[in-house]
Design an enzyme around this catalytic site. Structure first.
Site, short mmCIF file in Angstrom:
data_model
loop_
_atom_site.label_atom_id
_atom_site.label_comp_id
_atom_site.label_asym_id
_atom_site.label_seq_id
_atom_site.Cartn_x
_atom_site.Cartn_y
_atom_site.Cartn_z
N GLY A 1 0.79 -1.05 -0.12
CA GLY A 1 0.04 0.01 0.00
C GLY A 1 0.94 1.31 -0.01
O GLY A 1 1.91 1.15 -0.44
N ASP B 1 -4.78 -6.93 -7.71
CA ASP B 1 -4.39 -7.08 -6.40
C ASP B 1 -3.33 -6.37 -5.99
O ASP B 1 -2.25 -6.71 -6.42
CB ASP B 1 -4.64 -8.55 -5.79
CG ASP B 1 -5.71 -9.20 -6.29
OD1 ASP B 1 -5.34 -10.48 -6.46
OD2 ASP B 1 -6.59 -8.84 -5.91
N LEU B 2 -3.47 -5.06 -5.21
CA LEU B 2 -2.47 -4.13 -5.11
C LEU B 2 -1.35 -4.89 -4.54
O LEU B 2 -1.11 -5.69 -3.47
CB LEU B 2 -2.75 -3.04 -3.99
CG LEU B 2 -2.19 -1.97 -3.84
CD1 LEU B 2 -1.90 -1.04 -5.08
CD2 LEU B 2 -2.73 -0.72 -2.79
N ASP B 3 -0.18 -4.62 -5.17
CA ASP B 3 1.23 -5.19 -4.62
C ASP B 3 1.05 -6.51 -4.45
O ASP B 3 2.01 -7.24 -3.62
CB ASP B 3 1.63 -4.30 -3.41
CG ASP B 3 1.63 -2.74 -3.55
OD1 ASP B 3 1.18 -2.23 -2.44
OD2 ASP B 3 1.97 -2.50 -4.66
N GLU B 4 0.50 -7.29 -5.19
CA GLU B 4 0.35 -8.65 -5.10
C GLU B 4 0.88 -9.72 -6.43
O GLU B 4 0.95 -10.90 -6.29
CB GLU B 4 -1.20 -9.29 -4.73
CG GLU B 4 -1.49 -8.65 -3.32
CD GLU B 4 -1.21 -9.76 -2.41
OE1 GLU B 4 -1.52 -9.29 -1.21
OE2 GLU B 4 -0.85 -10.84 -2.66
#
Ligand SMILES: Nc1nc2c(c(=O)[nH]1)N[C@@H](CN(C=O)c1ccc(C(=O)N[C@@H](CCC(=O)O)C(=O)O)cc1)CN2
Length: 284
Positions: free
Chosen positions: A200, A225-228
């Site tokens: 995040g 999916d954020l930063d995944e």
């Protein structure tokens, strides 16, 4: 001038793949100048990268035609590029320009073989850099009410320029699920933490509050999916109790810049192959 192509292939693993592919390439008079392979035991998937040199008449079509028997026999999925072609990239940036400037420098000195066809930002700060570098600049501020419209402009830009890669060089807007899916495998982000820790926004402040002794940066393909997304490259550096969150930010700039430039180079040289939510990296 000898032609140089890079070939990536993957299929379910079984005996005879390498022998068959290299025999078909040899029949073309092509010389394999670099070869890397990996067998993923868990999925029984085989992955291979070949650098192939041939006479000046050798084309992508010749190689794809020559591989047809193996493609049918083994169910190969292949990708072939002309390694002499200069890949086109779009760089996206918000307010912090250190990672973008490092990419531009590495292209200028020839370490990174790429053409920047545009710089896109949601702020005006980097317009002067783009004008100095004679690169098209698009300032597209993003708000909830215009996100889809701004993202359509990016899709149009990628199509119109023929961009091979979109680089999020500290671009601080979350791309929609639709855009992330449509450009999957063509968007690389630099996250300013050692993922999976501190996802995040404001990861350095999260790390400072946690009292870590190492900070880092992670380059990954962008997914909804954020930063995944699949991780391409990471690096860390020691920090101490005596350092402030701002010291973390300052120490992190160089790490982010190095990690992103290495990830972009690996991608453009076709040294990365996706394997589920992970990557296989065939380093030089
Ligand atoms: N679909 C994805 N989009 C983006 C990713 C990603 O992994 N998947 N990475 C980010 C970059 N990033 C961290 O590396 C990041 C960017 C932005 C935010 C965030 O919370 N942004 C706020 C707005 C912040 C602002 O306006 O300054 C928000 O979008 O609401 C978190 C992490 C790039 N895009």
């Amino acid at each position: 001038m000898p032609q140089l192509h890079v070939l990536n292939l993957t299929c379910e693993d079984r005996p005879g793949i390498v022998a068959a592919v290299t025999t078909e390439l040899a029949a073309l008079g092509a010389n394999i100048t670099e070869s890397s392979q990996f067998w993923d035991r868990a999925s029984n998937r085989f992955f291979m990268r070949l650098a192939v040199e041939g006479d000046d008449g050798l084309t992508i079509a010749h190689i794809e035609h020559a591989l047809k028997p193996s493609i049918e026999r083994f169910g190969l999925r292949t990708g072939v590029i002309d390694a002499h072609r200069r890949p086109k990239v779009v760089i996206m940036v918000s307010k912090f320009d250190h990672a973008m400037l490092h990419l531009l420098y590495q292209i200028k000195v020839g370490w990174l073989n790429a053409e920047v066809v545009a710089i896109v930002s949601n702020h005006e700060e980097s317009r002067i850099t783009a004008e100095r570098e004679d690169i098209a600049y698009h300032c597209w501020p993003v708000r909830k009410d215009n996100k889809a419209e701004q993202e359509q402009k990016l899709l149009d830009l990628v199509r119109e320029t023929g961009a091979d890669l979109v680089i999020l060089a500290r671009y601080m807007q979350v791309l929609s699920d639709d855009l992330s899916n449509r450009l999957f495998g063509k968007v690389i982000n630099i996250h300013h933490s050692f993922l999976p820790s501190f996802k995040g926004a404001r990861p350095y402040h999260q790390a400072f509050e946690r009292g870590v002794k190492l900070i880092g940066a992670t380059a990954h393909y962008v997914t909804p999916d954020l930063d995944e997304g699949p991780i391409i490259e990471q690096e860390t550096e020691r920090v101490t109790h005596a350092m402030s969150a701002e010291d973390f930010v300052a120490t992190g700039r160089d790490i982010e810049s190095r990690v992103l430039a290495r990830a972009v180079k690996l991608h453009l040289e076709r040294r990365i192959m996706l394997n589920g939510n992970k990557t296989i990296v065939f380093s030089s």
